[in-house]
Design a protein around this motif. Sequence first.
Motif, PDB file in Angstrom:
ATOM      1  N   UNK A   1     -34.961   5.349   2.426  1.00 48.87           N
ATOM      2  CA  UNK A   1     -34.274   4.662   0.788  1.00 48.87           C
ATOM      3  C   UNK A   1     -34.709   3.255   0.329  1.00 48.87           C
ATOM      4  N   UNK A   2     -34.970   2.476   1.473  1.00 48.12           N
ATOM      5  CA  UNK A   2     -35.540   1.215   1.115  1.00 48.12           C
ATOM      6  C   UNK A   2     -36.771   1.412   0.213  1.00 48.12           C
ATOM      7  N   UNK A   3     -37.851   2.164   0.641  1.00 44.14           N
ATOM      8  CA  UNK A   3     -38.774   2.370  -0.610  1.00 44.14           C
ATOM      9  C   UNK A   3     -38.331   2.670  -1.842  1.00 44.14           C
ATOM     10  N   UNK A   4     -37.514   3.630  -1.859  1.00 47.88           N
ATOM     11  CA  UNK A   4     -37.021   4.165  -3.150  1.00 47.88           C
ATOM     12  C   UNK A   4     -36.394   3.055  -4.028  1.00 47.88           C
TER      13      UNK A   4
ATOM     14  N   UNK B   1     -43.476  -0.987  -3.129  1.00 43.74           N
ATOM     15  CA  UNK B   1     -43.622   0.436  -2.105  1.00 43.74           C
ATOM     16  C   UNK B   1     -44.064  -0.472  -0.879  1.00 43.74           C
ATOM     17  N   UNK B   2     -45.289  -1.224  -0.898  1.00 43.93           N
ATOM     18  CA  UNK B   2     -45.843  -1.919   0.242  1.00 43.93           C
ATOM     19  C   UNK B   2     -45.049  -2.991   0.925  1.00 43.93           C
ATOM     20  N   UNK B   3     -44.463  -3.609  -0.008  1.00 42.52           N
ATOM     21  CA  UNK B   3     -43.479  -4.659   0.669  1.00 42.52           C
ATOM     22  C   UNK B   3     -42.481  -4.010   1.614  1.00 42.52           C
ATOM     23  N   UNK B   4     -41.593  -2.894   0.887  1.00 40.23           N
ATOM     24  CA  UNK B   4     -40.791  -2.006   1.883  1.00 40.23           C
ATOM     25  C   UNK B   4     -41.290  -1.509   3.055  1.00 40.23           C
TER      26      UNK B   4
END
Length: 381
Positions: A13-16, A237-240
């Motif tokens: 969910x973090x990436x989303x 997305x990369x940061x997550x």
Amino acid sequence: MKNIPVAGPWITQKEIDYVTEAVSNAWYASANIFHERFERAFAEYLGTKFAIALPSCTSAIHLSLLAFNVGQGDEVIVPDATWIASAAPISYVGATPVFADVDPKTWCIDAKSFEQNITKKTKAIIPVDLYGNMPDMDAIIAVAKKHNIIIIEDAAEAIGSLYKNKKAGSFGNTGVFSFHGSKTLTTGEGGMLVTNDEAIYRRVLFLRDHGRQPGDSLFWNTEVAYKYKMSSMQAALGLAQLERIDDLIDKKIEIFNWYKQELLACPEFEINFQASETRNTYWMITIVVKESLGLSKEHVMSELKKRHVDCRPFFYPLSSLPAYSHLSSTKVAQVKNVVSKRLGNYGINLPSALSLTKEQVQYVCQQLKEVVITPSVMIAK
């Protein structure tokens, strides 16, 4: 049954949430918010001064070569056993790739072969941290310093790998990473260039944006350069993923240990090696089938495919590819680089997706043993 995938990400969910925020808000004056956060966090994770988000690892190698003025008449040494993306940018800038052999245990470039391939034209080396493993960086750095050769470390497959407690990608004049959809840390497509050299950092920033200075709002181009930028959604997305990197790496190591438990006692296979002074993050769990069994990788992969197991071939030696058949050095490399040739003939990447379960790994190993070991036992009888 469904095929067991050879690669795939672990998305939460973090990436989303991060990507949704980027889609909603990262525009106009806020367009680079996630780029800046991702780059700062990545440099901090690597222990480097600078990081630049890019659309691919290939573009990171290309920009590195350009920033160091590598071009026509120069030679760049690369391992023979790697994906063509490690070498293609050498041709982009008009230089010539020279293929060195790899170490039989690490599968990474061999320092002795590196030195044997140096000529007066050699300007750079691109050591590759293949499948998450690392070469003998002390030896490579020593040879490079002795001959005044630039190091562009290709850590595309090795996020989080360690050599003497120092992270992959932080050893060279530049380090480059891939965030392709198959990688441990993914942005779908994407890459990163890291460096401690401020002059190189500023030159890369200039070259990646059509030859204009960072912050330019007048569209004043002083050179014809390139368009190499990552989207804000990819950066989010990369940061997550980076904020979860320890979990991603731990999962890769756990998957490898499942395979190791099943295959280590089988003399028919060679599996990923880890030297005492390194941490291998096992981007791809890889086996090399014993040459004396006479089973090509193509045959084994075909049989596993029938059993719903997706695999990838170990990279064919670059010197064997039609793309490089015009080079005068390829015939020499084909003869001299015996380790790369053996690995290319008998190496297979097994399913390594972050979604794998222990039961799936056990199934893969059972099918692999049936395909490889059972026929050899029958032949022996």
